[in-house]
Design a protein around this motif. Structure first.
Motif, mmCIF file in Angstrom:
data_model
loop_
_atom_site.group_PDB
_atom_site.id
_atom_site.type_symbol
_atom_site.label_atom_id
_atom_site.label_comp_id
_atom_site.label_asym_id
_atom_site.label_seq_id
_atom_site.Cartn_x
_atom_site.Cartn_y
_atom_site.Cartn_z
ATOM 1 N N TYR A 83 -6.360 6.634 10.439
ATOM 2 C CA TYR A 83 -5.740 5.895 11.548
ATOM 3 C C TYR A 83 -6.802 5.309 12.473
ATOM 4 N N ILE A 86 -8.441 2.304 10.728
ATOM 5 C CA ILE A 86 -7.551 1.144 10.605
ATOM 6 C C ILE A 86 -7.217 0.555 11.974
ATOM 7 N N HIS A 90 -8.405 -3.203 13.001
ATOM 8 C CA HIS A 90 -7.436 -4.249 13.352
ATOM 9 C C HIS A 90 -7.618 -4.745 14.781
ATOM 10 N N CYS A 141 -8.859 -0.995 5.755
ATOM 11 C CA CYS A 141 -7.796 -1.546 6.621
ATOM 12 C C CYS A 141 -6.718 -2.256 5.817
ATOM 13 N N LEU A 145 -3.204 1.240 3.967
ATOM 14 C CA LEU A 145 -2.164 1.359 4.994
ATOM 15 C C LEU A 145 -1.109 2.404 4.632
ATOM 16 N N TYR A 153 1.688 3.462 11.324
ATOM 17 C CA TYR A 153 1.840 2.204 10.607
ATOM 18 C C TYR A 153 2.492 1.145 11.481
ATOM 19 N N ILE A 156 0.032 -0.469 13.753
ATOM 20 C CA ILE A 156 -0.881 -1.391 13.061
ATOM 21 C C ILE A 156 -0.156 -2.692 12.697
ATOM 22 N N ARG A 157 1.100 -2.533 12.309
ATOM 23 C CA ARG A 157 1.878 -3.711 11.939
ATOM 24 C C ARG A 157 1.971 -4.682 13.114
ATOM 25 N N GLY A 269 0.275 -5.685 5.692
ATOM 26 C CA GLY A 269 1.124 -5.451 6.837
ATOM 27 C C GLY A 269 2.600 -5.655 6.598
ATOM 28 N N ALA A 274 3.816 -1.318 3.036
ATOM 29 C CA ALA A 274 3.030 -0.309 3.706
ATOM 30 C C ALA A 274 3.753 0.948 4.130
#
Lengths: 285, 285
Positions: A83, A86, A90, A141, A145, A153, A156-157, A269, A274
Motif C-alpha cells: 500500500y 502504490i 500514484h 503500482c 493492485l 484499493y 488508489i482508484r 485502476g 483490481a
C-alpha cells in the motif's frame, strides 16, 4: 524434461541492472525513516520480480539484511508495504502531471502563448518520463493492485481517476478550441495512458532511450492521436468518432456488483482489474 | 488495521466475468485432449489472477475438480503447463497476424489495390482484436514469461521476434513507398504493439468495446502514428526522426551477459524482461 523455474531471491535481485531505477528517491526519509526507505526499496524489487503473493516478509527484510521482526516495526503487514509503495507512487505521478499543467498555466499567464498542443505534449512527456525513471516501482503500482485491501484499493482508484482527469481535460479543451480533431476523448486518453503505462513492462534505465527521449517520442505519438487523420475524425458522429462518450473504462463499471468476486492479478485502476468488492465506474488505464 | 489480502482461490475465479474470454478455443482437443483443455483453461485463470509463482498445481487441478495427480498425467510440471499456454498463445497470435498479411496479398493479387495503409490497418485491427478476445490467456502470455525455463523462454522470444517483424515489414514498406512519413520504424512499431498488449491488463469481454471495435479504434491510432504530424518526421535526420534505428527494444540487449541474473516478473519478450540466462538482442514489446 525442463527444469522447474524457481522464483528469484532477494540476493539475485540486488544487483540486477533491470531492477535499477530511481524508485528509492520516491520515499522521503522524513516520512519513512532510513530503515523504512531501505525496506520499501527491497520490497519494490521483490514485488516487481516475483509478484506480491509470491513474496514473503522474509524476502523483503532479508533483502536489506534484516530480520522479519525488523520489518514489522515499520509495516505491521505485507499489504501495508504494498500500500505504501502504490500510494506514494500514484501520488507522485499525479503531482508530476499536475505540475506540468501548472507550468503551462504559468507560461500562458506570462504571455508565452502556450497552446493546447504544447500542454498535451508537455504532459505526455512528463508522464512517460516519470514512469520510465521509476519503472520498477511503477510496475508494482500498475500490476500489483490486486494485493491491496478493498479500502486501500478504493483510495488508489481515486488517485488514478484524478490523473486520468487531467489528461481528459487537456484533450477535451483541444477538441473544443479546435487545436485537435473531434476525437473520442476517453478512448484516446486511454490509448495515451496505455503507452505510458506499458513501458513499465519492458523499460530499463541502461537501454538506448533515456526517460526524456522516450517521453519526447511518446509526446509526438500522443499529439498524432488527436490529429485529423484516420477514420475517427472523418466520421465525427459515427461509432468511432464520437467525442466524450464512454470507452470500456468508464462504462463497464456500471452495474457491477460490489461483491466478493475476484480479479485478474495484473489489473489497473479499472474496476474490472483490481480486486474484490470494488464497485463503481472504471477509471480507464 | 487493514485486513491482509489473500490470493484468489480457483473457486472464486471460476465464475468471474473478468476472467471470461475465448481462451478455451485456443487449445485443440486433438492436441491436448478433453481433460488437458480443461486443465489449461483452469491454469490460465489461476496464473492470470494470482501469478505463476503463487499458483500451485493443486489450484489448477482443483479448479476442474481433479487431484494434482491427474494434472501430472498431462503435464509433468507446473512450468510445462505455463509453457503450453504461452507457446500456443504466441503461435496463434503470430498465425493471426500472418493471415492478415496473406489476406492483403491475396487482395492485391486480385487487383483489389490494397495499399500499405490498408495492410497496416488490417494487421493492427486483427492483432488488437485477437488480444481482446483472448485477453486472459494473453495476459499470462505477456506477464508470466519469467516462469519459463531459459530454453522455453528462448523459443517464445523467437515467436515474438517474428510477430514484431511482420509489423516492422509493413511499416518499413509504407515508409519506402511514401504511404507513411519517415518514422522511426522500430520505435513506432513498439508503440503500436504496446497498445495491443496493454489491453490485456484492463480489457473485459462484457465491456462496451467489442474486440473488433477496439481493433478498429487502435487501427486508426496505428495509422496516425505513421502520418506526417509531430516532430518525428519534421526532423527526419534528427534524434527522434530517424528511420529504422534501434529503440530500446533492439539495442539494449547487446552486451548483456547471458548469466544467471534475474528479471522483473512482468516482463515481455525483451531480454531485459524475461528471465535468467537470456542473452542476445531484445525483441521489443
Amino acid at each position: 524434461m525442463a527444469k522447474r523455474q524457481a522464483r528469484f531471491t532477494p540476493q539475485e535481485l540486488e544487483d540486477d541492472p533491470r531492477l535499477k531505477d530511481h524508485s528509492p528517491t520516491l520515499w522521503s526519509e522524513a516520512e519513512s525513516g532510513e530503515v523504512g526507505r531501505r525496506l520499501l526499496s527491497s520490497a519494490v524489487r521483490c514485488f516487481a520480480a516475483n509478484g506480491f503473493h509470491a513474496t514473503t516478509t522474509r524476502d523483503i527484510s532479508g533483502g536489506v539484511g534484516l530480520s522479519p521482526a525488523a520489518l514489522y516495526v515499520h509495516f505491521p503487514s505485507k499489504e501495508l508495504v504494498l500500500y505504501e509503495i502504490i500510494r506514494v507512487g500514484h501520488e507522485r505521478a499525479l503531482a508530476h502531471v499536475r505540475e506540468s499543467e501548472a507550468e503551462s498555466e504559468a507560461e500562458a499567464a506570462a504571455g508565452a502563448g502556450t497552446g493546447t498542443s504544447d500542454r498535451l505534449r508537455l504532459m505526455m512527456r512528463r508522464y512517460t518520463a516519470w514512469h520510465a525513471r521509476h519503472h520498477v516501482a511503477a510496475r508494482v503500482c500498475q500490476y500489483e493492485l490486486n494485493g491491496l485491501t478493498p479500502e486501500h484499493y478504493e483510495e488508489i482508484r481515486e488517485l488514478r481517476r484524478r490523473t486520468n482527469e487531467v489528461f481528459r481535460e487537456v484533450v477535451a479543451r483541444g477538441v473544443a478550441d479546435g487545436s485537435f480533431a473531434r476525437v473520442d476523448v476517453n478512448r484516446v486518453v486511454r490509448g495515451m495512458l496505455s503507452l505510458g503505462i506499458d513501458l513499465v513492462r519492458w523499460y530499463r534505465l541502461d537501454g538506448t532511450d533515456s526517460p526524456d527521449e522516450l517521453g519526447e517520442f511518446y509526446a509526438d505519438l500522443a499529439l498524432k492521436m488527436v490529429t485529423g487523420t484516420g477514420t475517427t475524425d472523418t466520421a465525427p458522429d459515427g461509432r468511432s468518432g464520437r467525442t466524450g462518450t464512454s470507452g470500456n473504462g468508464s462504462a463497464r463499471g456500471n452495474g457491477r456488483k460490489a461483491s466478493g468476486s475476484s480479479v485478474p492479478a495484473t489489473g489497473q485502476g479499472g474496476p474490472d482489474l483490481a480486486g474484490r468488492a470494488r464497485g463503481g465506474p472504471g477509471v480507464g488505464p
